[in-house]
Design an enzyme around this catalytic site. Structure first.
Site, PDB file in Angstrom:
ATOM      1  N   HIS A 271      44.057  39.814  37.203  1.00  0.00           N
ATOM      2  CA  HIS A 271      44.963  39.288  38.235  1.00  0.00           C
ATOM      3  C   HIS A 271      46.294  38.855  37.605  1.00  0.00           C
ATOM      4  CE1 HIS A 271      41.046  37.912  40.370  1.00  0.00           C
ATOM      5  NE2 HIS A 271      41.550  38.880  41.122  1.00  0.00           N
TER       6      HIS A 271
ATOM      7  N   LYS B 241      32.287  35.492  53.610  1.00  0.00           N
ATOM      8  CA  LYS B 241      32.065  35.669  52.181  1.00  0.00           C
ATOM      9  C   LYS B 241      31.976  34.295  51.527  1.00  0.00           C
ATOM     10  CE  LYS B 241      34.316  38.548  48.671  1.00  0.00           C
ATOM     11  NZ  LYS B 241      35.526  39.351  48.431  1.00  0.00           N
TER      12      LYS B 241
ATOM     13  N   SER C 222      36.157  39.642  38.898  1.00  0.00           N
ATOM     14  CA  SER C 222      35.647  38.281  39.122  1.00  0.00           C
ATOM     15  C   SER C 222      34.126  38.277  39.253  1.00  0.00           C
ATOM     16  CB  SER C 222      36.269  37.683  40.382  1.00  0.00           C
ATOM     17  OG  SER C 222      37.658  37.595  40.254  1.00  0.00           O
TER      18      SER C 222
ATOM     19  N   ARG D 180      41.851  49.385  40.426  1.00  0.00           N
ATOM     20  CA  ARG D 180      41.105  49.545  39.175  1.00  0.00           C
ATOM     21  C   ARG D 180      40.326  50.844  39.108  1.00  0.00           C
ATOM     22  NH1 ARG D 180      38.351  43.963  40.424  1.00  0.00           N
ATOM     23  NH2 ARG D 180      38.548  45.031  42.398  1.00  0.00           N
TER      24      ARG D 180
HETATM   25  P1  ADP Z   1      39.504  40.880  46.898  1.00  0.00           P
HETATM   26  O1  ADP Z   1      38.203  40.261  47.291  1.00  0.00           O
HETATM   27  O2  ADP Z   1      40.536  40.845  47.981  1.00  0.00           O
HETATM   28  O3  ADP Z   1      39.404  42.238  46.244  1.00  0.00           O
HETATM   29  P2  ADP Z   1      40.026  39.871  44.251  1.00  0.00           P
HETATM   30  O4  ADP Z   1      40.357  38.470  43.857  1.00  0.00           O
HETATM   31  O5  ADP Z   1      38.764  40.453  43.716  1.00  0.00           O
HETATM   32  O6  ADP Z   1      40.070  39.860  45.812  1.00  0.00           O
HETATM   33  O7  ADP Z   1      41.226  40.839  43.837  1.00  0.00           O
HETATM   34  C1  ADP Z   1      42.544  40.623  44.279  1.00  0.00           C
HETATM   35  C2  ADP Z   1      43.414  41.801  43.821  1.00  0.00           C
HETATM   36  O8  ADP Z   1      43.479  41.830  42.402  1.00  0.00           O
HETATM   37  C3  ADP Z   1      42.845  43.178  44.243  1.00  0.00           C
HETATM   38  O9  ADP Z   1      43.914  44.014  44.614  1.00  0.00           O
HETATM   39  C4  ADP Z   1      42.199  43.688  42.987  1.00  0.00           C
HETATM   40  O10 ADP Z   1      42.206  45.108  42.920  1.00  0.00           O
HETATM   41  C5  ADP Z   1      43.132  43.107  41.936  1.00  0.00           C
HETATM   42  N1  ADP Z   1      42.437  43.001  40.652  1.00  0.00           N
HETATM   43  C6  ADP Z   1      41.336  42.287  40.345  1.00  0.00           C
HETATM   44  N2  ADP Z   1      40.968  42.460  39.060  1.00  0.00           N
HETATM   45  C7  ADP Z   1      41.874  43.313  38.528  1.00  0.00           C
HETATM   46  C8  ADP Z   1      42.051  43.919  37.232  1.00  0.00           C
HETATM   47  N3  ADP Z   1      41.215  43.689  36.219  1.00  0.00           N
HETATM   48  N4  ADP Z   1      43.098  44.745  37.068  1.00  0.00           N
HETATM   49  C9  ADP Z   1      43.935  44.984  38.101  1.00  0.00           C
HETATM   50  N5  ADP Z   1      43.836  44.476  39.333  1.00  0.00           N
HETATM   51  C10 ADP Z   1      42.820  43.650  39.545  1.00  0.00           C
END
Ligand code: ADP
Length: 155
Positions: free
Chosen positions: A19, A43, A130, A92
């Site tokens: 992130h 969720k 995450s 990703r």
């Molecule tokens: P959501 O539940 O909306 O996917 P996340 O917190 O998991 O929320 O992710 C928020 C954003 O960050 C998403 O667009 C996700 O693809 C991006 N993201 C999460 N981890 C990574 C990573 N390692 N590299 C690039 N983008 C990431």
């Protein structure tokens, strides 16, 4: 010219180096980026909203263009409320692509003025997510290599 405001929506449960990297690389493109923690009633989150917000604020404490907010409802509605013309997302995997494509195209029908901007992770961070970080913590492992510098997930 209008200020370029982007929303970076997500659960951030918890924030990871992935992130952080996406946000820092996108930052030069915008005048302001609002990290927007979605409150999704379907969720159940692992960390509380307050904890997630606190860690994000800590990571970007020295970035005056970054703000942190929480929201419920549609992301496009939150964009309109904040005068944001852009939604920022990371891509990703091919599974992310299929999922994000549907959401972005449907958002485009509902709100043509809002653009979704995708950033690819750098290769060394693309395996971080995450869900894995939560699994490591649940099982007593050390998640420090996957979260931003200075974040103590026990705090
Ligand atoms: P959501 O539940 O909306 O996917 P996340 O917190 O998991 O929320 O992710 C928020 C954003 O960050 C998403 O667009 C996700 O693809 C991006 N993201 C999460 N981890 C990574 C990573 N390692 N590299 C690039 N983008 C990431």
């Amino acid at each position: 010219m209008n200020r370029r405001i982007a929303i970076f929506p997500g659960s951030f449960d918890p924030i990871t180096k992935g992130h952080e990297n996406i946000l820092l690389r996108a930052l030069p493109l915008f005048d302001e980026v609002i990290i927007s923690i979605g409150k999704n009633s379907n969720k159940q989150s692992y960390f509380t909203l307050e904890q997630r917000e606190k860690w994000i604020k800590q990571v970007f404490a020295n970035e005056p263009k970054v703000r942190v907010e929480t929201y419920t409802g549609l992301t496009i509605d939150f964009c309109k409320k904040k005068n944001a013309d852009y939604i920022l997302r990371g891509l990703r995997t091919s599974a992310d692509f299929e999922f994000e494509k549907a959401i972005a195209q449907n958002n485009k029908v509902m709100a043509p003025e809002i653009e979704t901007i995708f950033i690819l992770p750098v290769s060394e961070l693309s395996a971080i997510n995450s869900t894995i970080v939560r699994d490591i913590i649940r099982n007593g492992g050390n998640a420090a290599p996957f979260v931003p510098e200075g974040i103590d997930l026990k705090s």
